[in-house]
Design an enzyme around this catalytic site. Structure first.
Site, PDB file in Angstrom:
ATOM      1  CE  LYS A 136      35.071  66.237  43.807  1.00 21.30           C
ATOM      2  NZ  LYS A 136      35.508  65.087  42.986  1.00 21.30           N
ATOM      3  CG  ASN A 137      35.059  67.164  39.500  1.00 14.69           C
ATOM      4  OD1 ASN A 137      35.607  66.597  40.444  1.00 14.69           O
ATOM      5  ND2 ASN A 137      33.907  66.753  38.993  1.00 14.69           N
ATOM      6  CB  CYS A 182      34.933  53.684  40.588  1.00 13.82           C
ATOM      7  SG  CYS A 182      33.937  55.134  40.843  1.00 13.82           S
ATOM      8  NE  ARG A 218      34.130  57.372  37.217  1.00 14.07           N
ATOM      9  CZ  ARG A 218      34.132  58.370  38.091  1.00 14.07           C
ATOM     10  NH1 ARG A 218      33.924  58.138  39.364  1.00 14.07           N
ATOM     11  NH2 ARG A 218      34.370  59.605  37.698  1.00 14.07           N
ATOM     12  CG  ASP A 262      29.451  64.944  39.155  1.00 11.33           C
ATOM     13  OD1 ASP A 262      29.283  63.711  39.043  1.00 11.33           O
ATOM     14  OD2 ASP A 262      30.567  65.484  39.066  1.00 11.33           O
ATOM     15  NE  ARG A 287      36.448  61.335  46.942  1.00 14.92           N
ATOM     16  CZ  ARG A 287      35.564  60.941  46.033  1.00 14.92           C
ATOM     17  NH1 ARG A 287      34.647  60.066  46.347  1.00 14.92           N
ATOM     18  NH2 ARG A 287      35.583  61.416  44.812  1.00 14.92           N
TER      19      ARG A 287
HETATM   20  C1  UD1 Z   1      34.518  63.413  35.605  1.00  9.05           C
HETATM   21  C2  UD1 Z   1      34.239  64.018  36.944  1.00  9.05           C
HETATM   22  C3  UD1 Z   1      32.996  63.377  37.556  1.00  9.05           C
HETATM   23  C4  UD1 Z   1      31.828  63.481  36.582  1.00  9.05           C
HETATM   24  C5  UD1 Z   1      32.205  62.938  35.216  1.00  9.05           C
HETATM   25  C6  UD1 Z   1      31.130  63.146  34.173  1.00  9.05           C
HETATM   26  C7  UD1 Z   1      36.409  64.629  37.811  1.00  9.05           C
HETATM   27  C8  UD1 Z   1      37.500  64.361  38.784  1.00  9.05           C
HETATM   28  N1  UD1 Z   1      35.364  63.784  37.818  1.00  9.05           N
HETATM   29  O1  UD1 Z   1      34.800  62.032  35.791  1.00  9.05           O
HETATM   30  O2  UD1 Z   1      32.691  64.050  38.775  1.00  9.05           O
HETATM   31  O3  UD1 Z   1      30.748  62.723  37.097  1.00  9.05           O
HETATM   32  O4  UD1 Z   1      33.389  63.594  34.741  1.00  9.05           O
HETATM   33  O5  UD1 Z   1      30.819  64.497  34.047  1.00  9.05           O
HETATM   34  O6  UD1 Z   1      36.454  65.600  37.073  1.00  9.05           O
HETATM   35  N2  UD1 Z   1      34.672  56.344  29.804  1.00  9.05           N
HETATM   36  C9  UD1 Z   1      35.154  55.298  29.039  1.00  9.05           C
HETATM   37  N3  UD1 Z   1      36.507  55.188  28.866  1.00  9.05           N
HETATM   38  C10 UD1 Z   1      37.377  56.088  29.385  1.00  9.05           C
HETATM   39  C11 UD1 Z   1      36.871  57.155  30.162  1.00  9.05           C
HETATM   40  C12 UD1 Z   1      35.509  57.251  30.350  1.00  9.05           C
HETATM   41  O7  UD1 Z   1      34.391  54.478  28.543  1.00  9.05           O
HETATM   42  O8  UD1 Z   1      38.597  55.946  29.171  1.00  9.05           O
HETATM   43  C13 UD1 Z   1      33.209  56.471  30.028  1.00  9.05           C
HETATM   44  C14 UD1 Z   1      32.835  56.353  31.498  1.00  9.05           C
HETATM   45  O9  UD1 Z   1      32.683  55.018  31.902  1.00  9.05           O
HETATM   46  C15 UD1 Z   1      31.533  57.124  31.547  1.00  9.05           C
HETATM   47  C16 UD1 Z   1      31.747  58.213  30.485  1.00  9.05           C
HETATM   48  O10 UD1 Z   1      32.825  57.775  29.674  1.00  9.05           O
HETATM   49  O11 UD1 Z   1      30.465  56.300  31.149  1.00  9.05           O
HETATM   50  C17 UD1 Z   1      32.074  59.576  31.056  1.00  9.05           C
HETATM   51  O12 UD1 Z   1      33.176  59.476  31.963  1.00  9.05           O
HETATM   52  P1  UD1 Z   1      34.220  60.661  32.136  1.00  9.05           P
HETATM   53  O13 UD1 Z   1      33.672  61.895  31.528  1.00  9.05           O
HETATM   54  O14 UD1 Z   1      35.543  60.183  31.701  1.00  9.05           O
HETATM   55  O15 UD1 Z   1      34.236  60.854  33.711  1.00  9.05           O
HETATM   56  P2  UD1 Z   1      35.492  61.183  34.626  1.00  9.05           P
HETATM   57  O16 UD1 Z   1      36.446  62.055  33.885  1.00  9.05           O
HETATM   58  O17 UD1 Z   1      35.993  59.939  35.259  1.00  9.05           O
END
Ligand code: UD1
Length: 427
Positions: free
Chosen positions: A22-23, A123, A128, A313, A405
């Site tokens: 999915k991701n 979320c 996030r 995850d 999902r």
């Molecule tokens: C993706 C995955 C999700 C997984 C996560 C971590 C998808 C669709 N989702 O989510 O299933 O749990 O990676 O492996 O691929 N952060 C910030 N600022 C930002 C972005 C992130 O501070 O602009 C922080 C987040 O709050 C979190 C950390 O960075 O604490 C990691 O988040 P991130 O790796 O970005 O997760 P997603 O890409 O949303």
């Protein structure tokens, strides 16, 4: 609304086919925005999130066709074609349903010079933010404005110049957005402390197949030489390492023996390590892996971390397993705050878990009992299904839209290996 009814106690045995990830799919689909030629993705999982993302792509004028649709099989192939981008606005109504929609920002900006995307909003697994997505695009020369709940990104005339960005925190989504923007920039870009999850490698492989030039694939230091034009490609989505890990936990908690056909052990080293330390046998080969458990589980301390560390995850599913392990385990969640929503539900099934901040102390119990439960996110819901498979009596899991999902035909796959699980309409 549908619910799942699980009668626990069956030992799982047989083969489960693993779907496309999915991701990975959620970052491969928006790549179609980067070229006017057709991009065909094979092995896309059939999931509500994938349908939602294709619908969002339609908003920008991207057509999609399903060649050789064969409904009886898992997965499907989809051809996406963005000959002309007719709009570069992702509206609130579509974005709010799916956080991953933010992944259209980078490719739309790179292709058309502008993009307007609704802020994703709240979320369930914590606050996030998307600040890193925006900062990386700014470092590449984009101008970012925030107004009325929308982010508008625009490139200078002639396109994004490209630039360097060092991620202060490892972010999967922000790395993906930055990569998709950088491939069409005028110059060379560099990303350091970038995420290196297998799904990012999958993204880099598709972009390379489309003509992009990326160095350092698989590392946290990526150099992207922008190209003026990308072309179409056909690409097979990687197997879902989280789905495979989830079914590994399901097999293990029932003391079963299950083959995960198509799983890729190379992407799952930290999960496999954790399972082995808990006392679960894992044998990997070229076409999948076999999980063999004898019912005896050992307590284990686990901490989530960016890849190659243990995936956040997988935290909830492994916690269900540890509820029945001998001894006391400590689970530490370092990626997201508020990712223990499964804990009170597992406690209702007889688990002994105490949380404090980002740490959960799990004291193994002799058995779990069935209960009516529901969870507020995808992996938490799966942890309740896993617990239900081992619990005495009947477990009812509500709010199935979370599971739909992320798990393709969940109950069918579990039935294949002998689980007593069925989906029924709510009365
Ligand atoms: C993706 C995955 C999700 C997984 C996560 C971590 C998808 C669709 N989702 O989510 O299933 O749990 O990676 O492996 O691929 N952060 C910030 N600022 C930002 C972005 C992130 O501070 O602009 C922080 C987040 O709050 C979190 C950390 O960075 O604490 C990691 O988040 P991130 O790796 O970005 O997760 P997603 O890409 O949303």
């Amino acid at each position: 609304m549908d619910k799942l009814i699980i009668k626990g106690g069956n030992r799982l045995s047989g083969t489960i086919p693993i779907s496309g990830a999915k991701n990975a799919a959620l970052t491969l689909i928006p790549c179609a925005l980067l070229t006017e030629e057709a991009v065909t993705l094979r092995n896309l999982p059939r999931l509500a999130d994938i349908d939602g993302f294709q619908h969002l792509m339609g908003q920008f004028g991207v057509s999609h066709t399903i060649p050789g649709k064969r409904p009886e099989e898992f997965g499907r192939n989809v051809t996406l074609e963005a000959m002309r981008i007719t709009s570069s606005v992702a509206p609130y109504d579509l974005v709010r349903k799916m956080r991953a929609s933010i992944l259209v920002l980078g490719p739309l900006l790179a292709r058309t010079g502008e993009a307007t995307v609704s802020l994703p909003g709240g979320c369930a697994i914590g606050n996030r933010p998307i600040d890193l997505h925006l900062k990386a695009l700014e470092a590449f020369g984009a101008e970012i404005e925030l107004a009325q709940g929308y982010v508008r990104a625009s490139a200078p005339d002639g396109g994004l110049p490209g630039g360097s960005f060092d991620f202060p925190v490892v972010s999967v989504g922000a790395t993906e957005n930055a990569l998709m923007a950088a491939v069409l920039a005028n110059g060379t870009s560099r990303l350091t402390n970038a995420a290196r999850e297998p799904e990012i490698v999958d993204l880099c492989k598709l972009l390379t197949a489309m003509g992009a030039q990326i160095e350092g694939i698989g590392s946290s230091d990526l150099t992207i030489h922008g190209t003026r034009k990308l072309h179409g490609a056909t690409y097979r989505v990687m197997p879902d390492r989280i789905e495979a890990g989830s079914y590994a936990c399901a097999a293990a908690i029932t003391g079963g023996e299950v083959r995960l056909e198509g799983a890729d052990a190379d992407d799952m080293a930290s999960t496999i390590d954790a399972l082995r330390q808990i006392g679960v046998g894992v044998e990997a080969d070229r076409n999948g892996m076999t999980i063999a458990a004898n019912g005896k589980l050992k307590a284990q301390d686990l901490t989530t971390a960016p890849f190659p560390g243990l995936a956040t995850d997988m935290q909830a599913q492994l916690m269900s397993l540890l509820c029945l392990a001998e001894g006391t385990s400590v689970l530490t969640e370092t990626i997201f705050e508020n990712r223990f929503m499964h804990v009170p539900e597992l406690a209702r099934m007889g688990a002994d878990i105490e949380t404090s901040g980002r740490t959960a102390v799990v004291r193994g119990v002799d058995g779990l009992t069935g209960a009516e439960v529901m969870a507020t996110d995808l992996r938490a819901s799966m942890s309740l299904v896993i617990a239900g498979l081992a619990a005495r009596g009947e477990t009812t899991v509500r709010r199935l839209y979370h599971l739909d999902r992320g798990y393709e035909r969940l109950e069918e796959k579990l039935q294949l290996v002998g689980a007593d699980i069925e989906r029924v309409g709510d009365d």
